[in-house]
Write a protein that holds these residues in place. Sequence first.
Motif, mmCIF file in Angstrom:
data_model
loop_
_atom_site.group_PDB
_atom_site.id
_atom_site.type_symbol
_atom_site.label_atom_id
_atom_site.label_comp_id
_atom_site.label_asym_id
_atom_site.label_seq_id
_atom_site.Cartn_x
_atom_site.Cartn_y
_atom_site.Cartn_z
ATOM 1 N N LEU A 37 44.801 9.804 50.450
ATOM 2 C CA LEU A 37 44.641 10.955 51.337
ATOM 3 C C LEU A 37 43.632 10.658 52.436
ATOM 4 O O LEU A 37 43.592 11.336 53.445
ATOM 5 C CB LEU A 37 44.196 12.187 50.535
ATOM 6 N N ALA A 49 45.504 23.538 43.961
ATOM 7 C CA ALA A 49 46.521 23.342 44.996
ATOM 8 C C ALA A 49 47.928 23.571 44.462
ATOM 9 O O ALA A 49 48.842 22.804 44.742
ATOM 10 C CB ALA A 49 46.402 21.946 45.621
ATOM 11 N N SER A 83 46.834 27.409 60.264
ATOM 12 C CA SER A 83 45.501 27.048 59.785
ATOM 13 C C SER A 83 45.133 27.857 58.546
ATOM 14 O O SER A 83 44.189 27.517 57.849
ATOM 15 C CB SER A 83 44.471 27.257 60.881
ATOM 16 N N ASP A 94 46.308 26.376 53.071
ATOM 17 C CA ASP A 94 45.354 25.434 52.472
ATOM 18 C C ASP A 94 45.843 23.995 52.626
ATOM 19 O O ASP A 94 46.923 23.661 52.146
ATOM 20 C CB ASP A 94 45.213 25.783 50.988
ATOM 21 N N PRO A 95 45.103 23.140 53.320
ATOM 22 C CA PRO A 95 45.567 21.768 53.525
ATOM 23 C C PRO A 95 45.732 20.988 52.221
ATOM 24 O O PRO A 95 46.484 20.023 52.176
ATOM 25 C CB PRO A 95 44.482 21.135 54.404
ATOM 26 N N SER A 96 45.057 21.427 51.150
ATOM 27 C CA SER A 96 45.204 20.661 49.912
ATOM 28 C C SER A 96 46.597 20.846 49.316
ATOM 29 O O SER A 96 47.015 20.043 48.485
ATOM 30 C CB SER A 96 44.123 21.050 48.905
ATOM 31 N N LEU A 97 47.325 21.895 49.750
ATOM 32 C CA LEU A 97 48.701 22.037 49.262
ATOM 33 C C LEU A 97 49.547 20.883 49.765
ATOM 34 O O LEU A 97 50.364 20.323 49.034
ATOM 35 C CB LEU A 97 49.300 23.366 49.725
ATOM 36 N N ALA A 147 48.395 17.997 50.701
ATOM 37 C CA ALA A 147 47.899 16.791 50.034
ATOM 38 C C ALA A 147 48.514 16.687 48.646
ATOM 39 O O ALA A 147 48.922 15.603 48.218
ATOM 40 C CB ALA A 147 46.378 16.834 49.951
ATOM 41 N N GLY A 150 44.493 29.413 52.219
ATOM 42 C CA GLY A 150 43.461 29.226 53.234
ATOM 43 C C GLY A 150 42.599 30.455 53.353
ATOM 44 O O GLY A 150 42.756 31.429 52.623
ATOM 45 N N LYS A 154 40.407 27.570 59.207
ATOM 46 C CA LYS A 154 39.860 26.645 58.232
ATOM 47 C C LYS A 154 39.964 25.244 58.808
ATOM 48 O O LYS A 154 41.025 24.811 59.207
ATOM 49 C CB LYS A 154 40.672 26.730 56.941
#
Lengths: 381, 314, 308
Positions: free
Chosen positions: A59, A92, B199, B202-205, B207, B312, C303
């Motif tokens: 990542l 996540a 935005s 959640d960016p971790s989704l 990832a 997010g 964010k």
Amino acid sequence: MSLTASAFDTLELKDVGRSFGGREALADLNLTIRAGEFIALLGPSGCGKSTALNCLAGLLPLTHGEILIDGKRIDVLPSEKRDFGMVFQNYALFPHLSVAKNVAFGLEVRGVAKAEIKRRVSEAIALVKLEEHAKKLPGQLSGGQQQRVAIARAVVLEPRIVLMDEPLSNLDAKLRLDMRTEIRRLHQSLGLTTVYVTHDQEEALSLADRLVVLREGRVQQIGTPTELHNNPANWHVADFMGYRNLLDMELTEVSGSEARVSGHGLSLAATLAQPAKPGDTVRMAMRPHDLNVVNDHTVTTGRNVFTATVGVVEYQGREFAVEVTTSTGQRLFVHAETAPRVGEEVTLVLDPARALVYQQNLDAGVSEEEREHQELAEVGS
Amino acid sequence: MTAITETHRPNLPKGTSTASRAHRLAERGVDTKLLMLLPAIVFALVLFVYPFSYGIGLTFQPLPEIQDKFGGGIFANYVAFFKDPFIFDSVWITMRLALPVALFNVIVSIPIAFKLRHKFRGKRFMSTLLVLPITLGTVLTAQGLLIFAGRQGWLNRFLMETGIISSPLPLVNNYLGVVFSLVISGFPFAYLLISSYLSGIDPSLEAAAKTLGANWKQRFTKVTLPLLAPGLATTFILTFVLAFSVFPSARLVGDPLGGTRVMALMAYRSFAEQINYSMASTIAIMMGVVELIVIAIVLLGRSFLYKGSTGGKG
Amino acid sequence: MSSHTAQHDAAATEVVNIAENRNRGKLPPGEKPLVASPGTWFVWAGVAVFFIFLFGIISSVVVDSFGKGWFTTWLPQEFTVSWYQSAWTRFDLTHILGVTLVVAFVVVVVSILVGVPAAYMLARRNFPLKRLVMVLFLLPILIPPITFGIPLATVMYNFGLGRTLIAVILVNLVPSIPFVIITMTPFIEQINPSIENAARMCGASMRQVFVRVLTPLLIPGILAAGILILVRTVGMFELTFLVSGPQSDTLVVAIYRAMTSAGGSEARALVSSMGVIYTAMMLIILIIALRFINPTQLVAQVKESRED
């Protein structure tokens, strides 16, 4: 159970480093992981342990070094091609997909046949005991259940390695203990190679086969839980491993590994954990458990016996954690079998073998070469 | 305090709440603080609900000449609306403009919002430039388009001198002119909305999807798009509303008697030129009805989508 | 020193490695390729076309407003500021600008004063008929301005308010108050209610909670909403146009009237010069506004990405 152990022998990290705009978040990480091992990356927040994990997951791109599996470079592969499973700190989970769909996600994107997806998903869900919740959305589950979905989602793919990023940090204390056992049980039954990031030393000690302690992006020590627990490489690791008492003292005598230090109105026998010479200011690390309150007033003299005044007493179930103040006002955390009274003067005994003496300078332990550098620099200045 | 003393009274029948009336109302959220809502409600009632109902009443008082021409008694205005092709065609004309423009704005904004969501140098500058057209307003955009894209304008001149075309393209005073003007005012709005929805995911989704083996296409279609879809529907509605009520640009850069004879223009014509308030109200209210039908359809579609948290902060 | 050299060497090999990977088409993840993908080209081309139109439009108007005799050439034959002078005297722009600013200012203040408390109640409370109240505030934003503008204008004329400044202000309040409510409600929702509870536990009265705790927290939201209302009101054509008259026209309406006046519209450059004045005014507002807020913050809190 059809989930099988990882199909490789060793995973090697060579000089792995990552900097963010000139700041080194991780440097010179060298580590060889054998298949089936449980490795914990341990350190305070900002020590680079999550960076290391994200680099391993793909990542984050590396700025230095390489990652090899059985000699083949994998750091050039994007994360989706690495065949690693990852459990995120905030889990996540895909909020729009049911538990079953979340677990099936990785199999679906790989184009696995429908029937097999169904079989493996129900196996994985059974493994984490969520059969009743398979149709629910993640938002309807409790934290511990979400955690288990995240684990099921990662292990259902039979990944070569499972990466876990502080998976228990969002759970309450009791649940954390339960999940810890659960994770250990899963690791034992599936034999999955696991890299686990945490800031909780107790968690790391109880789960891992080997621990990697990091500070400011650099490895401080790699070793088994016993090694780290009994012989920390420097005072920082010691501090992290529960050596709550750190005293700066003067080293007066050295013979072999035995040493005598003085300061704070005390003169004590201790053990050298890092090379040092008489006259150096050193840092002595002691666990509260090795600094005992003795009720037996016959032992009033002898080596490493001194008195202090009781300040705070905490009951810890069968024993007591006590904060005392020495005659010079130094506070110490000690251990007692029976409850002393606040304000009472007590006698303390310290086992010389468990009082470890470290150099104050943390970088000193890194390598012989660098120590020479430092000594030269110190002489020069 | 009263509630506490009252609960200690022993001889009340079971099941009756012993709390005071004020407390029981407070339990349901009614107390004096609710008065903070009052001014806003009064404004809405006096300036929106009353005139609107008055307008609806007005539609049932058609002028005698409308009644004579179309019949239908008090419904004459509505009969006229549906029977008079000059009026009724404006419904299709409006839809023909607003729907494609709203769709275009949303669809084009998605890849741009995606490409520009990461930090890069000058991002703030670009966002600022994108807000610029919002401040231009329709009238000024119309004036600029007339000059820039007109027969003598720079655009046609450039295309002719480079030999791409041989005679000026008719870009203004027609359907195309209005489309340009609506895209210029609507696209930045759609872009800003969509990038803020993006935005909020959640960016971790993403990832997580990555580590599970999904390539970028799969990550987009299986994770990001489903989470973004409700936001896209909302954006579509809002840009559609903007485009649907187009009025000045239809008059200024369009062809107000032909291809861009939109409903707003028809309503205004009845109001200001024919001084037929009841017919004007009829067209205006039908315009609202048509718009609400489109919105209702989109909302119905949206109700099938996942709308919960996207992880997010947004 | 030796370790330093070793590091340099490692860095050098790394560069070589990356270059090799690139040649083989295999990139370390996260490493940007030198040649952009077609998707990237599409995005940048789209953005470029948009900006070409945008700048074409703006500069056309600016050039036109300063030009004399601009017909079949790239640029006008000569440049002059006379259009501004004649526009100013001919349309009494001092008066029009005054009207525009007064209307905008009053609308902003009133909508915030009325809208923010209502937004607070909607964000923090559940009460009977809440959904109905929400719909009541949503409708003026969703329904086309013409739809309620025409009945509203009719009522205004009936009450003898037609063509007055009051009428212009009132019609502009209809969408503005709900706009403040709709934008502020989510903003207030994201403020942790325990902050207010903490203030109350410290002994603050409701009024003190509002003034000392909430207002400072709400300032960014209020600024954002206020600026949006300002821009909307200055640019609001449809509603103002329906009720304004010669003495209460705002700048947009005046420009529109100049473009469409019966008996042949005004000289194009005259309109352009008014357009430039309008844009300049908006730009000043925007520049002031952007000192306080980030445009993407208007809708939601952003964010930042993971990689920072």
